[in-house]
Scaffold this motif. Structure first.
Motif, short mmCIF file in Angstrom:
data_model
loop_
_atom_site.label_atom_id
_atom_site.label_comp_id
_atom_site.label_asym_id
_atom_site.label_seq_id
_atom_site.Cartn_x
_atom_site.Cartn_y
_atom_site.Cartn_z
N TRP A 122 0.84 -1.20 0.00
CA TRP A 122 0.00 0.00 0.00
C TRP A 122 0.88 1.25 0.00
CZ3 TRP A 122 -0.32 3.89 3.71
CH2 TRP A 122 -1.35 4.81 3.53
N LEU A 123 1.91 1.27 0.86
CA LEU A 123 2.80 2.42 0.93
C LEU A 123 3.52 2.63 -0.40
CD1 LEU A 123 4.01 4.73 2.57
CD2 LEU A 123 5.78 3.13 3.36
N ASP A 124 3.95 1.55 -1.04
CA ASP A 124 4.63 1.66 -2.34
C ASP A 124 3.71 2.30 -3.38
OD1 ASP A 124 6.86 0.43 -1.25
OD2 ASP A 124 6.35 -1.56 -2.05
N GLU A 125 2.45 1.89 -3.38
CA GLU A 125 1.49 2.43 -4.35
C GLU A 125 1.19 3.90 -4.07
OE1 GLU A 125 -1.90 -0.13 -4.12
OE2 GLU A 125 -0.77 -1.86 -4.85
N ILE A 126 1.00 4.24 -2.80
CA ILE A 126 0.72 5.62 -2.42
C ILE A 126 1.92 6.50 -2.73
CG2 ILE A 126 0.28 7.15 -0.46
CD1 ILE A 126 -2.16 5.49 -1.49
N TRP A 127 3.13 5.99 -2.45
CA TRP A 127 4.35 6.75 -2.72
C TRP A 127 4.46 7.04 -4.22
CZ3 TRP A 127 7.48 9.67 -0.10
CH2 TRP A 127 8.68 10.10 -0.70
N ALA A 128 4.23 6.03 -5.05
CA ALA A 128 4.32 6.22 -6.50
C ALA A 128 3.33 7.28 -6.97
CB ALA A 128 4.09 4.89 -7.22
N ASP A 129 2.11 7.25 -6.44
CA ASP A 129 1.11 8.26 -6.80
C ASP A 129 1.54 9.65 -6.34
OD1 ASP A 129 -0.47 6.29 -7.90
OD2 ASP A 129 -1.88 6.20 -6.20
N ALA A 130 2.07 9.73 -5.11
CA ALA A 130 2.50 11.02 -4.56
C ALA A 130 3.66 11.60 -5.37
CB ALA A 130 2.90 10.86 -3.10
N VAL A 131 4.61 10.75 -5.76
CA VAL A 131 5.74 11.21 -6.57
C VAL A 131 5.25 11.72 -7.92
CG1 VAL A 131 7.80 10.43 -7.82
CG2 VAL A 131 7.52 9.86 -5.40
N ALA A 132 4.34 10.99 -8.53
CA ALA A 132 3.80 11.42 -9.83
C ALA A 132 3.08 12.77 -9.69
CB ALA A 132 2.84 10.36 -10.38
N ASP A 133 2.29 12.93 -8.63
CA ASP A 133 1.60 14.20 -8.40
C ASP A 133 2.60 15.34 -8.16
OD1 ASP A 133 -0.83 12.95 -8.68
OD2 ASP A 133 -1.30 12.93 -6.54
N ALA A 134 3.58 15.09 -7.30
CA ALA A 134 4.57 16.13 -6.98
C ALA A 134 5.38 16.52 -8.21
CB ALA A 134 5.50 15.65 -5.86
N ALA A 135 5.77 15.52 -9.01
CA ALA A 135 6.53 15.81 -10.23
C ALA A 135 5.69 16.63 -11.20
CB ALA A 135 6.99 14.51 -10.87
N GLY A 136 4.41 16.27 -11.33
CA GLY A 136 3.52 17.00 -12.21
C GLY A 136 3.28 18.44 -11.77
N GLY A 179 7.25 20.09 -11.68
CA GLY A 179 8.13 19.96 -12.83
C GLY A 179 9.49 19.36 -12.46
N LEU A 180 9.65 18.96 -11.21
CA LEU A 180 10.91 18.35 -10.76
C LEU A 180 10.86 16.85 -10.96
CD1 LEU A 180 11.27 20.31 -7.38
CD2 LEU A 180 12.41 20.79 -9.56
N SER A 181 12.04 16.24 -11.04
CA SER A 181 12.07 14.78 -11.19
C SER A 181 13.03 14.13 -10.20
CB SER A 181 12.49 14.41 -12.62
OG SER A 181 13.79 14.91 -12.88
N ALA A 182 13.48 14.87 -9.21
CA ALA A 182 14.49 14.38 -8.27
C ALA A 182 13.87 13.74 -7.03
CB ALA A 182 15.42 15.52 -7.87
N PHE A 183 12.79 13.00 -7.20
CA PHE A 183 12.15 12.33 -6.07
C PHE A 183 12.63 10.88 -6.01
CE2 PHE A 183 9.23 15.66 -7.47
CZ PHE A 183 9.07 16.36 -6.28
N PRO A 184 12.82 10.34 -4.80
CA PRO A 184 13.25 8.94 -4.69
C PRO A 184 12.19 7.98 -5.22
CG PRO A 184 12.99 9.95 -2.49
CD PRO A 184 12.67 10.98 -3.51
N ASP A 185 12.64 6.89 -5.81
CA ASP A 185 11.70 5.88 -6.33
C ASP A 185 10.94 5.19 -5.21
OD1 ASP A 185 12.37 6.36 -8.98
OD2 ASP A 185 14.00 4.90 -8.95
N ASP A 186 11.60 4.99 -4.08
CA ASP A 186 10.99 4.30 -2.94
C ASP A 186 10.87 5.26 -1.77
OD1 ASP A 186 10.94 1.71 -4.21
OD2 ASP A 186 13.10 1.63 -3.89
N CYS A 187 9.82 5.08 -0.99
CA CYS A 187 9.61 5.91 0.19
C CYS A 187 10.77 5.71 1.16
CB CYS A 187 8.29 5.53 0.86
SG CYS A 187 7.93 6.53 2.32
N PRO A 188 11.42 6.79 1.59
CA PRO A 188 12.58 6.66 2.47
C PRO A 188 12.23 6.43 3.94
CG PRO A 188 12.23 8.95 1.90
CD PRO A 188 11.22 8.15 1.13
N TRP A 189 10.95 6.37 4.28
CA TRP A 189 10.54 6.21 5.66
C TRP A 189 9.82 4.88 5.87
CZ3 TRP A 189 8.87 10.80 3.03
CH2 TRP A 189 9.77 11.84 3.17
N ARG A 190 9.88 4.38 7.09
CA ARG A 190 9.19 3.13 7.42
C ARG A 190 7.70 3.40 7.59
NH1 ARG A 190 11.85 0.94 12.69
NH2 ARG A 190 10.69 2.78 13.29
N LEU A 191 6.90 2.43 7.21
CA LEU A 191 5.45 2.55 7.30
C LEU A 191 5.01 2.83 8.73
CD1 LEU A 191 2.64 2.37 6.05
CD2 LEU A 191 2.72 -0.10 6.40
#
Length: 71
Positions: free
Chosen positions: A31-45, A48-60
């Motif tokens: 669930w965290l992986d899916e939410i992180w991917a959505d959040a990164v896509a939203d933040a990048a959109g 306009g930045l692309s320097a977000f980590p692929d994986d969430c750096p924090w523990r669930l």
């Protein structure tokens, strides 16, 4: 009224899963992986930045703490 925060241990996690079925997805690392991917896509959109980590750096368990903030 003050709230206290503490880590959720494996036994308590199992209790949550059995007593509150709707919480089960929140306690799943997938669930965290899916939410992180959505959040990164939203933040990048939005930025306009692309320097977000692929994986969430924090523990669930940290992310779900009421008073937790990243360092």
């Amino acid at each position: 009224m003050t709230s206290t925060s503490r880590a959720v241990g494996p036994a308590e996690e199992d209790d949550c899963k059995s007593s509150i079925p709707g919480v089960t997805p929140l306690l799943d690392e997938t669930w965290l992986d899916e939410i992180w991917a959505d959040a990164v896509a939203d933040a990048a959109g939005e930025t306009g930045l692309s320097a977000f980590p692929d994986d969430c750096p924090w523990r669930l368990t940290d992310v779900l703490e009421v008073d937790w903030l990243p360092e």
